[in-house]
Design a protein around this motif. Structure first.
Motif, PDB file in Angstrom:
ATOM      1  N   ARG A   6    -105.940 106.306 -21.739  1.00  0.00           N
ATOM      2  CA  ARG A   6    -106.503 107.588 -21.444  1.00  0.00           C
ATOM      3  C   ARG A   6    -105.407 108.528 -21.817  1.00  0.00           C
ATOM      4  N   GLU A   7    -104.109 108.278 -21.923  1.00  0.00           N
ATOM      5  CA  GLU A   7    -103.151 109.234 -22.111  1.00  0.00           C
ATOM      6  C   GLU A   7    -103.406 109.570 -23.735  1.00  0.00           C
ATOM      7  N   PHE A   8    -103.887 108.855 -24.354  1.00  0.00           N
ATOM      8  CA  PHE A   8    -104.064 109.179 -26.029  1.00  0.00           C
ATOM      9  C   PHE A   8    -105.443 109.128 -26.383  1.00  0.00           C
ATOM     10  N   ALA A   9    -106.278 109.747 -25.510  1.00  0.00           N
ATOM     11  CA  ALA A   9    -107.691 110.138 -25.819  1.00  0.00           C
ATOM     12  C   ALA A   9    -108.030 110.576 -27.058  1.00  0.00           C
ATOM     13  N   SER A  10    -108.613 110.210 -27.995  1.00  0.00           N
ATOM     14  CA  SER A  10    -109.203 110.861 -29.142  1.00  0.00           C
ATOM     15  C   SER A  10    -110.089 112.054 -28.995  1.00  0.00           C
ATOM     16  N   PRO A  11    -110.120 113.111 -29.705  1.00  0.00           N
ATOM     17  CA  PRO A  11    -111.076 114.315 -29.695  1.00  0.00           C
ATOM     18  C   PRO A  11    -112.346 113.638 -29.894  1.00  0.00           C
ATOM     19  N   LYS A  12    -112.798 112.594 -30.283  1.00  0.00           N
ATOM     20  CA  LYS A  12    -113.996 111.957 -30.696  1.00  0.00           C
ATOM     21  C   LYS A  12    -114.476 111.178 -29.464  1.00  0.00           C
ATOM     22  N   THR A  13    -113.769 111.116 -28.287  1.00  0.00           N
ATOM     23  CA  THR A  13    -114.130 110.355 -27.005  1.00  0.00           C
ATOM     24  C   THR A  13    -115.422 110.788 -26.603  1.00  0.00           C
ATOM     25  N   ILE A  14    -116.306 110.300 -26.148  1.00  0.00           N
ATOM     26  CA  ILE A  14    -117.768 110.700 -25.819  1.00  0.00           C
ATOM     27  C   ILE A  14    -117.836 110.839 -24.250  1.00  0.00           C
ATOM     28  N   TRP A  15    -116.988 110.135 -23.427  1.00  0.00           N
ATOM     29  CA  TRP A  15    -116.979 109.951 -22.161  1.00  0.00           C
ATOM     30  C   TRP A  15    -115.761 109.289 -21.630  1.00  0.00           C
ATOM     31  N   TYR A  16    -115.804 109.366 -20.218  1.00  0.00           N
ATOM     32  CA  TYR A  16    -114.333 109.015 -19.648  1.00  0.00           C
ATOM     33  C   TYR A  16    -114.142 107.462 -20.009  1.00  0.00           C
TER      34      TYR A  16
END
Length: 425
Positions: free
Chosen positions: A359-369
């Motif tokens: 979670r520390e490196f979440a991508s801008p393309k992440t669609i949900w938690y």
């Protein structure tokens, strides 16, 4: 700075001293490949793309011939152009703008006799090539036994015949799998870097595949290959026997990687071939992007993932070692297992890491938690699948439908259900 970009920058800084050593020519491994001509099969695949990048970036090779079969109406030259547009080659474009001049496509197909090579191409390869990397294979677990045999076993035989005809061959690396002999009766036992008895003689298997119907071949598989979980591992075991029986005095070795996943460092942390999203890398990526929230599995099970750049480095080093020892009296064909067995993690630990550190490196393309629930109970999995996958996907797609936009998530889940287990290696 974006956390993921910060990690990538830090990794590149650590790797800078290695790159400087390569530029100075200090690498004993790279010296083997100085002015060498390389022949690669499987260059369009995940591992093949990374190997080509590594050889061009780290070694002063003269040429890299890449065997490519026409696909979807595209000739080899067009396919090579598509392959070289992959982001894995972006660093090379800035370092060596003309690097593509060294990469030459060769029309052919490992499923054909003489690998489908023309007389001129056969002559060129046998006269010029110094090092061979044979990686082409069908890795589909559900592949029919005839196709798997023609590709993995007969293709290996044809490659060995080609290698024997090469006048300047210094080394050949045959890529197998760590699971070629991970049979049912060896569960909880070590698979050592050694040859094991094949389920059937290679020539017998090739003859059967060339001359019999699928039903008969399936009967053979049930009687001879019942200890193997699928046609992929079965035919790779027979392919290894092909190498053993045909090696004789050839400078050849076998490398057995485990489940190959995204890059650890090279050419950039986390690089993965887009074609791998249907396999294990896709499961990892799907969890990180918030698309996969429930998995059916035992958290105590060991998993054997190995980054693609670690495998590539092993291939290059194995090629060098094979060349150095090729003239030793009584030399035996060496096998190298490339696994995480000595530093293994469990499936539960993997998803715990996804649920915390990733979670520390979440991508801008992440669609949900980003979180994933792992359960070994099928009923619980079905309930959670509906709650965390299908119902949210239906809600989002309903909103997209109302606003006149293209549906995405229901169709995506439906496609995943249609192709269970497809290309998991």
């Amino acid at each position: 700075m974006d956390p993921a970009l910060a990690v990538e920058t830090a990794f590149k800084a650590k790797h800078r001293n290695i790159e400087e050593a390569l530029l100075r020519g200090d690498s004993d491994v790279a010296k083997l490949y100085d002015d060498a001509t390389i022949f690669i099969t499987g260059g369009s695949g995940f591992l093949g793309k990374q190997l080509i990048e590594k050889l061009i970036r780290s070694c002063n090779v003269r040429k890299v011939y890449v065997l490519l079969r026409p696909k979807k109406g595209k000739p080899a030259q067009v396919r090579l152009h598509d392959i070289l547009s992959d982001p894995v080659y972006d660093p090379l474009k800035s370092l060596y703008p003309n690097f593509t001049d060294k990469i030459i496509p060769i029309d052919g197909d490992v499923r054909e006799l003489k690998m489908g090579l023309s007389e001129d191409d056969w002559k060129t390869i046998t006269e010029e090539v110094n090092v061979i990397f044979h990686m082409a294979a069908t890795v589909n677990f559900q592949e029919d036994v005839r196709t798997a045999t023609i590709t993995n076993v007969r293709g290996t035989r044809e490659m060995m015949l080609l290698a024997r005809a090469c006048r300047q061959l210094k080394s050949m690396v045959h890529v197998s799998t760590a699971y070629s002999h991970a049979t049912k009766h060896r569960i909880n036992k070590a698979v050592r870097e050694d040859f094991y008895e094949a389920p059937i003689a290679p020539e017998d298997m090739i003859t059967l595949a060339e001359n019999n119907e699928i039903d008969y071949l399936n009967d053979i598989l049930k009687s001879r290959g019942s200890d193997w979980p699928n046609t992929y591992t079965f035919t790779k075991a027979v392919a290894e026997e092909t190498v053993r029986t045909m090696a004789a005095d050839l400078p050849v070795c076998i490398v057995r990687p485990a489940v190959v996943i995204a890059a650890y460092r090279e050419p950039s942390p986390g690089w993965v071939d887009s074609n791998q999203v249907l396999g294990v890398s896709g499961l990892i990526l799907g969890a990180i992007l918030g698309m996969i929230h429930v998995m059916l599995g035992d958290g105590n099970r060991r998993i054997d993932f190995i980054p693609v750049d670690i495998v590539t480095n092993a291939l290059v080093a194995a090629g060098r070692e094979t060349a150095l020892t090729r003239r030793q009296p009584g030399r035996q064909t060496k096998i190298y297992n490339v696994t995480s067995n000595r530093n293994h993690i469990s499936l539960g630990h993997h998803f715990l890491t996804v649920n915390t550190r990733a979670r520390e490196f979440a991508s801008p393309k992440t669609i949900w938690y980003g979180f994933t629930i792992l359960t070994k109970h099928k009923f619980v999995y079905i309930i959670l699948n509906w709650l965390l996958h299908y119902i949210p996907a239906s809600i989002v797609d309903s909103a997209l439908y109302i606003t006149g936009k293209k549906l995405r998530y229901d169709l995506m889940l439906l496609e995943q259900c249609r192709r269970p287990g497809d290309r998991l290696a």
